[in-house]
Design an enzyme around this catalytic site. Structure first.
Site, PDB file in Angstrom:
ATOM      1  N   LYS A 135       0.838  -1.200   0.000  1.00  0.00           N
ATOM      2  CA  LYS A 135       0.000   0.000   0.000  1.00  0.00           C
ATOM      3  C   LYS A 135       0.872   1.248   0.000  1.00  0.00           C
ATOM      4  O   LYS A 135       1.568   1.541   0.959  1.00  0.00           O
ATOM      5  CB  LYS A 135      -0.904   0.036   1.232  1.00  0.00           C
ATOM      6  CG  LYS A 135      -1.971   1.103   1.082  1.00  0.00           C
ATOM      7  CD  LYS A 135      -2.619   1.473   2.395  1.00  0.00           C
ATOM      8  CE  LYS A 135      -1.934   2.623   3.074  1.00  0.00           C
ATOM      9  NZ  LYS A 135      -1.909   3.878   2.311  1.00  0.00           N
ATOM     10  N   CYS A 169      13.351  10.585   7.462  1.00  0.00           N
ATOM     11  CA  CYS A 169      13.424  10.065   8.823  1.00  0.00           C
ATOM     12  C   CYS A 169      14.842  10.146   9.374  1.00  0.00           C
ATOM     13  O   CYS A 169      15.032  10.163  10.580  1.00  0.00           O
ATOM     14  CB  CYS A 169      12.922   8.626   8.855  1.00  0.00           C
ATOM     15  SG  CYS A 169      13.706   7.599   7.622  1.00  0.00           S
ATOM     16  N   GLU A 207       9.979  15.463  16.054  1.00  0.00           N
ATOM     17  CA  GLU A 207      10.283  15.269  14.632  1.00  0.00           C
ATOM     18  C   GLU A 207       9.407  16.235  13.843  1.00  0.00           C
ATOM     19  O   GLU A 207       8.186  16.090  13.810  1.00  0.00           O
ATOM     20  CB  GLU A 207       9.985  13.837  14.196  1.00  0.00           C
ATOM     21  CG  GLU A 207      10.381  13.611  12.744  1.00  0.00           C
ATOM     22  CD  GLU A 207      10.023  12.217  12.235  1.00  0.00           C
ATOM     23  OE1 GLU A 207       8.881  11.789  12.414  1.00  0.00           O
ATOM     24  OE2 GLU A 207      10.908  11.580  11.637  1.00  0.00           O
ATOM     25  N   GLU A 258       9.646   0.802  10.822  1.00  0.00           N
ATOM     26  CA  GLU A 258      10.666   1.836  10.566  1.00  0.00           C
ATOM     27  C   GLU A 258       9.972   3.167  10.795  1.00  0.00           C
ATOM     28  O   GLU A 258       9.093   3.549  10.021  1.00  0.00           O
ATOM     29  CB  GLU A 258      11.186   1.748   9.119  1.00  0.00           C
ATOM     30  CG  GLU A 258      11.910   0.463   8.772  1.00  0.00           C
ATOM     31  CD  GLU A 258      13.260   0.307   9.450  1.00  0.00           C
ATOM     32  OE1 GLU A 258      13.720   1.240  10.138  1.00  0.00           O
ATOM     33  OE2 GLU A 258      13.854  -0.778   9.296  1.00  0.00           O
TER      34      GLU A 258
HETATM   35  P1  NAD Z   1       1.963   7.837   8.454  1.00  0.00           P
HETATM   36  O1  NAD Z   1       2.271   7.009   9.629  1.00  0.00           O
HETATM   37  O2  NAD Z   1       0.903   8.848   8.559  1.00  0.00           O
HETATM   38  O3  NAD Z   1       1.583   6.926   7.215  1.00  0.00           O
HETATM   39  C1  NAD Z   1       2.434   5.905   6.747  1.00  0.00           C
HETATM   40  C2  NAD Z   1       1.613   4.891   5.996  1.00  0.00           C
HETATM   41  O4  NAD Z   1       0.741   4.239   6.921  1.00  0.00           O
HETATM   42  C3  NAD Z   1       0.715   5.465   4.902  1.00  0.00           C
HETATM   43  O5  NAD Z   1       0.696   4.583   3.804  1.00  0.00           O
HETATM   44  C4  NAD Z   1      -0.649   5.489   5.582  1.00  0.00           C
HETATM   45  O6  NAD Z   1      -1.708   5.411   4.669  1.00  0.00           O
HETATM   46  C5  NAD Z   1      -0.589   4.254   6.436  1.00  0.00           C
HETATM   47  N1  NAD Z   1      -1.493   4.244   7.584  1.00  0.00           N
HETATM   48  C6  NAD Z   1      -2.017   5.309   8.243  1.00  0.00           C
HETATM   49  N2  NAD Z   1      -2.831   4.894   9.234  1.00  0.00           N
HETATM   50  C7  NAD Z   1      -2.830   3.540   9.217  1.00  0.00           C
HETATM   51  C8  NAD Z   1      -3.455   2.529  10.009  1.00  0.00           C
HETATM   52  N3  NAD Z   1      -4.258   2.832  11.025  1.00  0.00           N
HETATM   53  N4  NAD Z   1      -3.222   1.247   9.712  1.00  0.00           N
HETATM   54  C9  NAD Z   1      -2.385   0.910   8.710  1.00  0.00           C
HETATM   55  N5  NAD Z   1      -1.765   1.821   7.907  1.00  0.00           N
HETATM   56  C10 NAD Z   1      -1.976   3.123   8.173  1.00  0.00           C
HETATM   57  O7  NAD Z   1       3.363   8.503   8.044  1.00  0.00           O
HETATM   58  P2  NAD Z   1       3.670   9.513   6.858  1.00  0.00           P
HETATM   59  O8  NAD Z   1       3.187  10.849   7.299  1.00  0.00           O
HETATM   60  O9  NAD Z   1       3.211   8.987   5.540  1.00  0.00           O
HETATM   61  O10 NAD Z   1       5.254   9.473   6.812  1.00  0.00           O
HETATM   62  C11 NAD Z   1       6.047  10.251   7.635  1.00  0.00           C
HETATM   63  C12 NAD Z   1       6.593   9.452   8.795  1.00  0.00           C
HETATM   64  O11 NAD Z   1       7.290   8.307   8.333  1.00  0.00           O
HETATM   65  C13 NAD Z   1       7.609  10.211   9.611  1.00  0.00           C
HETATM   66  O12 NAD Z   1       7.380  10.044  10.985  1.00  0.00           O
HETATM   67  C14 NAD Z   1       8.937   9.571   9.258  1.00  0.00           C
HETATM   68  O13 NAD Z   1       9.932   9.683  10.199  1.00  0.00           O
HETATM   69  C15 NAD Z   1       8.529   8.165   9.003  1.00  0.00           C
HETATM   70  N6  NAD Z   1       9.512   7.486   8.169  1.00  0.00           N
HETATM   71  C16 NAD Z   1      10.353   6.548   8.719  1.00  0.00           C
HETATM   72  C17 NAD Z   1      11.320   5.918   7.947  1.00  0.00           C
HETATM   73  C18 NAD Z   1      12.252   4.899   8.534  1.00  0.00           C
HETATM   74  O14 NAD Z   1      12.784   4.120   7.780  1.00  0.00           O
HETATM   75  N7  NAD Z   1      12.445   4.854   9.838  1.00  0.00           N
HETATM   76  C19 NAD Z   1      11.426   6.222   6.611  1.00  0.00           C
HETATM   77  C20 NAD Z   1      10.566   7.169   6.075  1.00  0.00           C
HETATM   78  C21 NAD Z   1       9.603   7.784   6.866  1.00  0.00           C
END
Ligand code: NAD
Length: 450
Positions: free
Chosen positions: A153, A262, A354, A228
């Site tokens: 997804k 991140c 963050e 992650e």
């Molecule tokens: P998010 O958590 O809002 O969404 C991430 C994904 O999860 C999206 O595809 C979203 O649709 C899905 N999602 C949302 N709610 C869900 C639920 N209840 N159940 C299952 N899936 C769900 O994050 P974002 O705003 O898209 O991305 C930014 C965040 O990602 C930042 O905190 C960043 O640090 C983190 N990030 C971490 C890494 C790493 O490798 N550690 C890499 C990139 C981004």
């Protein structure tokens, strides 16, 4: 259907993929489950050949994928080409895994003992919007290599490259049902990955808040999970280093991808005796950082991904005292300039949280012990950089900082052939590196009595 907007211009795109419903999601999971036995049982060399063919097709479409990411996510064209190339490279790297998924023979009394790495079945990958292509590939390349089928997804805001990569997999000859891209909402498609009993693992990259919900949800079926999550990584600069070089590289360490990274080094710690020199040189480097139309070959930083993200970052800037900032285009699109805050209070939001945008906080420290304590004073522990000419100190501090990925005299954090992941609330488990396929398997032990 969701309207997609070009972040650099604010103009709607004329492509709007349909969001999958719960029933659509279940149907695709069933298809992936049906495709699993044949994919698992394919000769290792044949699975390897198909992954190499997939890599070759991605390579042929590299420019198309890169342009799509510029349009959908506002990534600079230079970054977007690297990201598409990273998908190809991950596939090539893990194409070696099917023929090297070794078990062990362990000495035991009265017989022979063998271990096997067996695929899990259908595994799910949930991708955030900040690096849509690489993060998808870090999951699907090792998962497919280990013999699993995949449901993936993409984030609501940035589904286009993942959808295209799914089409390219079919073009390369992967059997239908092996790699399935399901655009849709997190609360519908993502949540279904957590609750559906045929999905054996959730590989999640995203915010710490959603990651915690997913981990709790997976507990119900003791479902395998990799997380992650977020970060607030430190860039520690000792006075014994080449301060000019450290200052010149610092903007890239935090403002790459407009800070929506991140691993962004969003806290800079500078030894007090070098502080004034560093800040002076850093100001020049920040003002020289080229925030331009991401389609321009000269651009080093593009816009925020969305109006919502821009507003969220702007709120942090409004609450802080800005020391200096760089430039950003005027007019439409979700632009913010690189922004620097000098900080002396570790309880400030700009120092602790963050922000996920082009904002960095700089603070002075006196000695090595204080630098390590400040770096570790965070719920996160993803990455970090240490600039010093003293190799012993570089190693000592790298070992003392509680984070998964440290770089000495560099900001490099992620290579597909080295492990990547977080300490503390930055994550659970590791991706990439030589062991990643094992994370998509169960280890089985078999004893044969003589
Ligand atoms: P998010 O958590 O809002 O969404 C991430 C994904 O999860 C999206 O595809 C979203 O649709 C899905 N999602 C949302 N709610 C869900 C639920 N209840 N159940 C299952 N899936 C769900 O994050 P974002 O705003 O898209 O991305 C930014 C965040 O990602 C930042 O905190 C960043 O640090 C983190 N990030 C971490 C890494 C790493 O490798 N550690 C890499 C990139 C981004």
């Amino acid at each position: 259907m969701r309207t997609l907007i070009n972040p650099a211009t604010g103009v709607e795109l004329d492509i709007s993929p349909t969001s999958a419903s719960l029933d659509d999601t279940d149907a695709v999971i069933a298809k992936a489950h049906d495709a699993f036995p044949a994919w698992r049982d394919l000769a290792p060399g044949e699975r390897a050949r198909l992954l190499r063919a997939f890599a070759a097709v991605v390579d042929e479409h590299l420019e198309e994928l890169a342009q799509l990411e510029v349009l959908n996510a506002g990534h600079t064209i230079g970054n977007a080409r690297w990201e598409a190339g990273n998908v190809r490279d991950c596939l090539n790297y893990y194409s070696a895994a099917p023929e090297r998924l070794f078990g062990r023979q362990i000495p035991v009394a009265g017989g022979t003992d063998l271990t096997f790495h067996e695929p899990l079945g259908v595994v799910s990958i949930i991708v955030p919007w900040n690096f849509p292509m690489p993060i998808a590939a870090w999951g699907f390349a090792p998962a497919l290599a280990a013999g699993n089928t995949v449901v993936l997804k993409p984030a609501e805001l940035t589904p286009l490259t993942a959808i295209r990569i799914g089409e390219l997999a079919l073009l390369a000859g992967l059997p239908p049902g092996v790699l399935n891209v399901i655009p849709g909402q997190g609360s519908v498609v993502g949540q279904r990955f957590v609750t559906h009993p045929l999905v054996r693992k959730v590989c999640f990259t995203g915010s710490t808040a959603v990651g915690k919900q997913i981990m709790a949800g997976c507990a119900d079926q003791v479902k395998r999970v990799t997380l992650e999550l977020g970060g607030k990584s430190a860039n520690i600069i000792f006075a014994d280093t080449d301060v000019a070089a450290a200052a010149a590289s610092a903007p890239g360490g935090v403002f790459d991808n407009a800070g929506q990274d991140c691993c962004a080094r969003s806290r800079i710690l500078v030894q007090r005796s070098a502080y004034d020199e560093f800040v002076g040189r850093f100001e020049t480097a920040v003002k020289d950082f080229r925030v331009l139309d991401p389609a321009s070959e000269q651009s080093q930083m593009g816009p925020m991904v969305s109006a919502g993200q821009r507003d969220s970052v702007q709120a942090y800037v409004d609450a802080a005292t800005v020391a200096f900032s760089g430039s950003a285009p005027d007019g439409p699109g979700w632009w913010l300039p690189p922004t620097v805050v000098e900080s002396s209070d570790t309880s400030e939001a700009v120092w602790r949280e963050e922000i996920f945008g082009p904002v960095v906080a700089v603070m002075a420290f006196d000695d090595e012990e204080e630098a390590v304590a400040l770096a570790n004073d965070s719920e996160y522990g993803l990455s970090g950089s240490i600039f010093t000419d003293d190799l012993g100190r570089g190693m000592r501090v790298a070992r003392a900082v509680e984070a998964g990925n440290l770089s000495v005299n560099s900001h490099a954090s992620v290579r597909y052939w080295t492990p990547f992941g977080g300490y503390k609330q930055s994550g659970l488990g590791r991706e990439l590196g030589p062991d990643a396929p094992n994370a998509f398997t169960e280890e089985k032990n078999v004893f044969i009595a003589h």
